[in-house]
Design a protein around this motif. Structure first.
Motif, PDB file in Angstrom:
ATOM      1  N   VAL A 117       8.988   7.163  -7.474  1.00 46.84           N
ATOM      2  CA  VAL A 117       7.941   6.850  -6.505  1.00 46.84           C
ATOM      3  C   VAL A 117       8.430   5.724  -5.594  1.00 46.84           C
ATOM      4  O   VAL A 117       9.381   5.003  -5.922  1.00 46.84           O
ATOM      5  N   THR A 118       7.787   5.569  -4.462  1.00 50.44           N
ATOM      6  CA  THR A 118       8.157   4.482  -3.551  1.00 50.44           C
ATOM      7  C   THR A 118       7.636   3.160  -4.101  1.00 50.44           C
ATOM      8  O   THR A 118       6.623   3.113  -4.814  1.00 50.44           O
ATOM      9  N   LEU A 119       8.326   2.084  -3.770  1.00 47.70           N
ATOM     10  CA  LEU A 119       7.928   0.777  -4.252  1.00 47.70           C
ATOM     11  C   LEU A 119       6.571   0.350  -3.714  1.00 47.70           C
ATOM     12  O   LEU A 119       5.809  -0.355  -4.381  1.00 47.70           O
ATOM     13  N   ASP A 120       6.270   0.796  -2.487  1.00 47.88           N
ATOM     14  CA  ASP A 120       4.979   0.434  -1.906  1.00 47.88           C
ATOM     15  C   ASP A 120       3.803   1.059  -2.658  1.00 47.88           C
ATOM     16  O   ASP A 120       2.691   0.527  -2.657  1.00 47.88           O
ATOM     17  N   SER A 121       4.070   2.205  -3.315  1.00 47.07           N
ATOM     18  CA  SER A 121       2.988   2.871  -4.041  1.00 47.07           C
ATOM     19  C   SER A 121       2.614   2.151  -5.330  1.00 47.07           C
ATOM     20  O   SER A 121       1.600   2.475  -5.952  1.00 47.07           O
ATOM     21  N   LEU A 122       3.406   1.177  -5.730  1.00 46.71           N
ATOM     22  CA  LEU A 122       3.090   0.420  -6.942  1.00 46.71           C
ATOM     23  C   LEU A 122       1.773  -0.333  -6.819  1.00 46.71           C
ATOM     24  O   LEU A 122       1.084  -0.576  -7.812  1.00 46.71           O
TER      25      LEU A 122
END
Length: 308
Positions: free
Chosen positions: A299-304
């Motif tokens: 997943v993208t880091l921003d989705s964390l």
């Protein structure tokens, strides 16, 4: 029919009186090897009835009591010298057999074994904890502290020294004393024995937690890296190693696309869901610095930020 050799005073075969007889202990017979005549029966086997695996220098095992405990100073065997109506004498005899220190040690060793069994700790940890308790009993430094707290503290130190670190919370879960009491005993033991117990780190718990959660080895390696970087960057300041390990595992499972809820991780680590999420939120500001450089998240880091 068997005859008796007058000179030897024992049974002999009437057809072969000079032939030595053979004793068949399995059948209980005495047999003449020449003609097969059963000269005597009901032979009693006077040997031991157990199997022995002793070598040429060993001997048959003795079954009169348990194995000797080198940590005890005396003999705790109980001898009953009265029977029948002399019940008071029997009680008095049982009461005076063995000294009080050995009885206290046996009680402590039993408590340690019980706690260790609940932790699934190996015998090496039990032996070390027993040895620590014996040393403390000799110094008489723990006389005013609850015995169970002393046993728990010795078990905690033994786990650390055997590279099988357990948290205070895990030790508290297998006994009936508070963390405050165990911590007090722990400090006294370390001071009295002048021993060093290295501070636990998140890496000490990572392997066990990941194994219980059924995570792959790669997840364990990444979570250990995340925990190490988080500690060095001080993004989880004030958190105990168990909490850091749990939050790092949660952080890693999200990046790898593994479905593990904070509740599941908390049940294994002994940390509340709220505490895990709070530590996780502290990691988000440095998320790029926490992951290994050769790891590509699913997943993208921003989705964390959606998992806070």
């Amino acid at each position: 029919m068997a005859t008796r050799n007058a000179s030897w005073g024992r049974n002999c075969c009437p057809s072969h009186p000079d032939t030595p007889l053979v004793e068949d202990y399995r059948a209980g017979d005495t047999v003449c090897p020449e003609c097969g005549l059963v000269v005597g029966d009901r032979v009693i086997d006077v040997g031991s009835e157990w199997r022995t695996f002793a070598d040429d220098h060993g001997s048959d095992p003795s079954r009169v009591g348990s194995a000797e405990n080198r940590l005890l100073s005396g003999d705790l065997s109980t001898t009953i010298v009265a029977t029948g109506d002399n019940y008071d004498m029997v009680r008095a005899q049982n009461r005076i057999t063995g000294n009080s220190q050995d009885r206290q040690l046996l009680h402590a060793f039993s408590e340690i074994r019980l706690m260790a069994g609940r932790l699934n700790a190996p015998q090496s940890i039990i032996d070390r904890a027993n040895s620590l308790f014996k040393k403390m009993a000799d110094t008489k430094a723990l006389r005013r502290i609850v015995t169970e707290a002393n046993c728990a503290a010795c078990l905690y130190i033994a786990c650390a020294q055997e590279n099988a670190v357990r948290s205070f919370r895990e030790i508290c879960a297998v006994c009936n004393v508070s963390k405050k009491q165990i911590s007090k005993s722990f400090k006294l033991i370390v001071r009295a024995l002048n021993t060093n117990v290295e501070a636990a780190t998140a890496a000490d718990f990572m392997s066990r937690f990941c194994s219980r959660l059924g995570l792959p080895h790669k997840a364990q390696v990444i979570a250990a890296h995340v925990a190490k970087e988080a500690s060095e960057l001080d993004v989880v300041a004030g958190r105990v190693p168990v909490t850091i390990a749990a939050a790092s595992i949660y952080f890693t499972t999200i990046l790898m696309g593994i479905e593990k809820t904070p509740s599941e991780i908390g049940d294994v680590a002994g940390v509340t869901e709220h505490t895990i999420k709070q530590s996780f939120r502290g990691m988000l500001d440095s998320k790029e610095k926490l992951i290994p450089p050769d790891f590509t998240p699913v997943v993208t880091l921003d989705s964390l930020h959606n998992y806070r």
